[in-house]
Structure formats: C-alpha cells, structure tokens
Design an enzyme around this catalytic site. Structure first.
Site, PDB file in Angstrom:
ATOM      1  N   GLU A 196     -13.640 150.705  17.877  1.00  0.00           N
ATOM      2  CA  GLU A 196     -12.323 150.633  17.245  1.00  0.00           C
ATOM      3  C   GLU A 196     -12.407 150.737  15.737  1.00  0.00           C
ATOM      4  O   GLU A 196     -13.403 150.378  15.115  1.00  0.00           O
ATOM      5  CB  GLU A 196     -11.655 149.307  17.599  1.00  0.00           C
ATOM      6  CG  GLU A 196     -11.533 149.153  19.092  1.00  0.00           C
ATOM      7  CD  GLU A 196     -10.212 148.565  19.511  1.00  0.00           C
ATOM      8  OE1 GLU A 196      -9.251 148.591  18.722  1.00  0.00           O
ATOM      9  OE2 GLU A 196     -10.141 148.081  20.654  1.00  0.00           O
ATOM     10  N   CYS A 233     -11.216 149.441   8.204  1.00  0.00           N
ATOM     11  CA  CYS A 233     -12.175 148.535   8.852  1.00  0.00           C
ATOM     12  C   CYS A 233     -12.907 149.323   9.934  1.00  0.00           C
ATOM     13  O   CYS A 233     -12.278 149.826  10.866  1.00  0.00           O
ATOM     14  CB  CYS A 233     -11.405 147.356   9.442  1.00  0.00           C
ATOM     15  SG  CYS A 233     -12.415 146.226  10.401  1.00  0.00           S
ATOM     16  N   CYS A 247     -21.688 143.984  20.579  1.00  0.00           N
ATOM     17  CA  CYS A 247     -22.387 143.303  19.479  1.00  0.00           C
ATOM     18  C   CYS A 247     -23.654 142.667  20.022  1.00  0.00           C
ATOM     19  O   CYS A 247     -23.697 142.222  21.172  1.00  0.00           O
ATOM     20  CB  CYS A 247     -21.489 142.232  18.861  1.00  0.00           C
ATOM     21  SG  CYS A 247     -22.253 141.442  17.415  1.00  0.00           S
ATOM     22  N   CYS A 254     -21.131 135.005  18.691  1.00  0.00           N
ATOM     23  CA  CYS A 254     -20.362 133.962  18.000  1.00  0.00           C
ATOM     24  C   CYS A 254     -19.252 133.441  18.923  1.00  0.00           C
ATOM     25  O   CYS A 254     -18.553 134.226  19.567  1.00  0.00           O
ATOM     26  CB  CYS A 254     -19.786 134.501  16.700  1.00  0.00           C
ATOM     27  SG  CYS A 254     -21.092 135.126  15.628  1.00  0.00           S
ATOM     28  N   CYS A 264     -15.498 134.715  18.777  1.00  0.00           N
ATOM     29  CA  CYS A 264     -15.266 136.165  18.599  1.00  0.00           C
ATOM     30  C   CYS A 264     -15.250 136.880  19.932  1.00  0.00           C
ATOM     31  O   CYS A 264     -16.181 136.732  20.732  1.00  0.00           O
ATOM     32  CB  CYS A 264     -16.358 136.750  17.705  1.00  0.00           C
ATOM     33  SG  CYS A 264     -16.251 138.546  17.552  1.00  0.00           S
ATOM     34  N   CYS A 282      -8.505 140.488  13.398  1.00  0.00           N
ATOM     35  CA  CYS A 282      -9.922 140.156  13.540  1.00  0.00           C
ATOM     36  C   CYS A 282     -10.209 139.509  14.885  1.00  0.00           C
ATOM     37  O   CYS A 282      -9.496 138.607  15.301  1.00  0.00           O
ATOM     38  CB  CYS A 282     -10.349 139.131  12.499  1.00  0.00           C
ATOM     39  SG  CYS A 282     -10.006 139.630  10.861  1.00  0.00           S
TER      40      CYS A 282
END
Ligand code: SAH
Ligand code: SF4
Length: 393
Positions: free
Chosen positions: A112, A125, A132, A136, A139, A362
């Site tokens: 994205e 962004c 990933c 975390c 997230c 985010c």
C-alpha cells in the site's frame, strides 16, 4: 491454447493470462546499471545519461517519448526493455483528500501507498516490505507474515507511480510539487530491507533524477540499531523512531525488537546520528494506548530519555484494527501528555488521523472490519512466535 495451459493460466474473466514479460524493467537501475545496459547494447556512454534523465527526471513511461534518442535505439529499447510501474489494484480517495493505492507487483504481491496533502506540503507514505519481519503488538501489519522484501525498483516504482497519478512530473521546482516529502512509514520495517531501501532512496534523492531531497525523506524504524548507524553514515535521511514505550519491560512487549536492541542502545544510536540539530530533529513516534503507556509519569520519563537529543515528538492516536488488544487513550489524556512535553519546551504534536474513511491511517493498512475468533488468535500467536524466531528474538 498450449497443451501446458492449466487452470491458473486463466484470468477470472476466462481469458488466457498474459505471458510474463521477460524484458528487464529499467526502474530501479541506477546510473551504473544503465551504463552497463547501454554498453551491452553497443551504444555510446552518453546515452545512459539521457536514458536516466528521461526515466527518473521526466518520468517517461514509453521509450517512444524519448525524443532525443535515435529512432533505432528507441526501437531496440522497446524490444528488449521496459519501464513499468506497479499496477494499481485499488485506488481510494478520502473526504479529506488523502489518497490510498493498493499496488500490485508482477508476482501478484501487493503493498500500500498513501498520499497525504496538507496546506504547505504533500507527503507520500511508501512501503518497504510486503508484510513485516516484526510483530509490534499494536500494529496490524505485524500480524501479517513477511511475504518478501521489496526491491529497489519496487520501492522507486511507488514514487514514480504516485507522480504519474498526481500529475507531478512536470514541476521542476520542489516547492511546486504535490509530493514534497516522503515517509517510509507504510508496510514493513525498512531496516530489515536496508540495502534495497538505501538504493531506492539514493535514486529518489538524486538531484538529476526524481530529486526529493534527503532531508525531506523520513525513514521510520522500530529500532534496528546497527542499521540506524549505517543509514546515518551513508545516506543522511531524516530519522523517525517508533519508540512507543519508555521502559524496557513495556517496550519488550509492545515493540519486541527491543529485546534485541534495548532502549539504552537505541538512544546511543540516535545520539550518534549525524546531522541532528535543532533545525533537523529526530522524530519520536509514540502511539497512545489507553492505560498502557500514556501516564504523566511516562511523559516525564520520555523527557529524560530525550535529554540532549534534538527531538520532536509525534503522539499518534492508536488506530484500532480487528483483534487488536488496545484502545486509544482518551483525548484529554493525550492533551495532558502533550502539555507535559510542551511545558518542558519540547516540540511535540498530535498526529492528525487522516483518511480514516478509507482505512489509510497508520497501522490500518489492509485492515478489514470484523472481529476475530479464538482459532484466528491462536494462528496469530503461532505466526508471531515464528516471525520472532526468524529475526532472532
Ligand atoms: N516499520 C516502521 C515503519 C512503518 S510503521 C516502524 O515501525 O517505524 C509507521 C508508524 O505507524 C510507526 O510508528 C508505527 O509504530 C505506527 N503504527 C503502527 N500501527 C499503528 C496503529 N494501529 N495505530 C497508530 N500507529 C500505528
Ligand atoms: Fe512492522 Fe513497523 Fe508494524 Fe512494527 S510497527 S510490525 S516494525 S510495520
């Protein structure tokens, strides 16, 4: 149809899928890469410079538009190479002007990208990985497995596609551009894909090419200490650190890479980051989690940690996602946290949530809206353990 055709060869509409294009994609090649290509094609060296300019400075997407190259060379390029951007699987525009693209790479993987227009700037962004490496706790991307690192071409391709989509190539003055800033805050941990991210940012920041200055590019990391040093020494991008907790016990839980590189080591690496001054500060990102990391005492500890480091703090209201175990702090709590920082003279802001109606905020990238069940929770726990073992946590 060939004998070898199988079901997978068919598109949903019933057509035969196109053959993968074997011609190399030039996006991602730097000057040296283009020089080698041009040499292989038996063309004089100055052609590489022209090609570089067309691709990265003018944003040409077709060889036939490269009018100062000979017709024969253009035809040869067309036959043997291409300059393809990622494809757009989905594009959405929020009421507040924020735009989100789901990009599809040739192998079918998707990442994205978000554009956030503001009065005095426009921030793009971008993503560095599909999924990933890290986990975390707050997230959503952390609950997805790492599918693959993006290549330099994949990363630069995002910026080039955004310039196409926003009509942003024609401007030559940085002030006139819609995309004035880039943040590596999309999917992925850029410092678990450091080589490709650095190659890509060299291309993006080159004054003869895409020409977005290094200070206008912010790399956000959860704290991969050795690579913070490397990026600082070799590139000098602006730096943002996803801190989110001020003691190791809590940070180990929220940002598990802290078990490998604890807060003291992270602070040392940031302190040593070249070029930090009061006009060029490190950004500390701090997600506000209700009752977890948002007390006045946390704010005061944060002040102590940052002492002596030119800093600005970005408080990020937590964006919930299905299955997340946290809530966002109350607005009054966030204000009180902010006031403590301000009273101490610290530069600090609350990040405005943008593009919420299109899930572009985010940690919401790729989110859907349903809750998750026990089986899904167990699956996520197993995935987390697997990912943490893979990075040695
Ligand atoms: N991997 C890098 C960059 C991508 S994340 C990093 O961790 O820094 C970009 C920012 O969004 C990080 O500060 C991250 O901590 C924050 N973030 C992730 N999930 C979030 C959520 N649900 N709500 C608010 N911020 C979030
Ligand atoms: Fe990865 Fe950053 Fe999300 Fe952590 S916050 S899981 S490092 S994308």
């Amino acid at each position: 149809m060939s004998d070898a055709a199988s079901l997978q060869d068919f598109m949903p509409g019933g057509q035969l899928a196109p053959e993968p294009d074997a011609r190399p994609n030039l996006i991602g090649l730097d000057r040296d890469g283009l020089a080698a290509l041009v040499k292989d094609m038996g063309e004089p060296a100055f052609r590489a410079k022209q090609l570089y300019h067309w691709i990265y400075n003018r944003g040409a997407a077709r060889f036939e538009d490269m009018t100062n190259l000979s017709k024969a060379f253009r035809a040869k390029l067309e036959e043997t190479c291409r300059i393809d951007r990622p494809k757009v699987s989905m594009h959405q525009k929020s009421k507040d002007g924020t735009e989100k693209w789901l990009l599809r790479y040739e192998d079918g993987n998707e990442a994205e990208m978000v554009f956030i227009p503001e009065t005095d700037r426009g921030t793009l962004c971008i993503s560095s990985q599909v999924g990933c490496s890290l986990t975390c706790a707050f997230c959503h991307t952390g609950t997805q497995k790492l599918v693959r690192n993006l290549t330099p071409g994949d990363i630069v391709g995002q910026v080039m596609l955004a310039r196409d989509a926003l009509g942003d190539w024609a401007q030559t003055e940085e002030a006139g551009r819609r995309i004035s800033n880039i943040v590596l805050m999309g999917m992925g941990e850029p410092l678990y894909n450091t080589d490709s991210v650095m190659d890509a940012m060299r291309l993006v920041s080159d004054g003869d090419g895409i020409a977005i200055g290094r200070r206008k590019i912010t790399l956000s990391t959860s704290g991969v200490v050795p690579d913070i040093r490397r990026v600082g020494a070799e590139l000098g991008l602006s730096l943002a650190i996803s801190l989110h907790a001020v003691n190791d016990e809590l940070r180990n839980r929220l940002v598990p890479i802290n078990r490998k590189y604890p807060i003291a080591e992270l602070m040392d690496a940031v302190r040593g980051y070249p070029g930090l001054t009061t006009s060029r500060r490190v950004t500390w990102e701090y997600v506000m989690l209700k009752g977890v990391n948002d007390s006045d005492a946390d704010a005061r500890t944060l002040l102590r940690l940052m002492e002596g480091i030119p800093s600005k703090v970005n408080l990020i209201p937590f964006n919930p996602w299905p299955g997340s175990e946290f809530e966002c702090s109350d607005p009054a709590r966030i204000e009180s946290f902010l006031a403590i920082l301000h009273r101490a003279g610290t530069v600090a802001t609350i990040r405005k949530t943008r593009g919420q109606d299109i899930l572009a905020a985010c940690g919401q990238l790729k989110s859907e809206s349903e809750r998750i069940g026990k089986r899904e929770r167990l699956r996520l726990d197993a995935l987390r353990a697997e990912k943490e073992a893979a990075v040695g946590l």
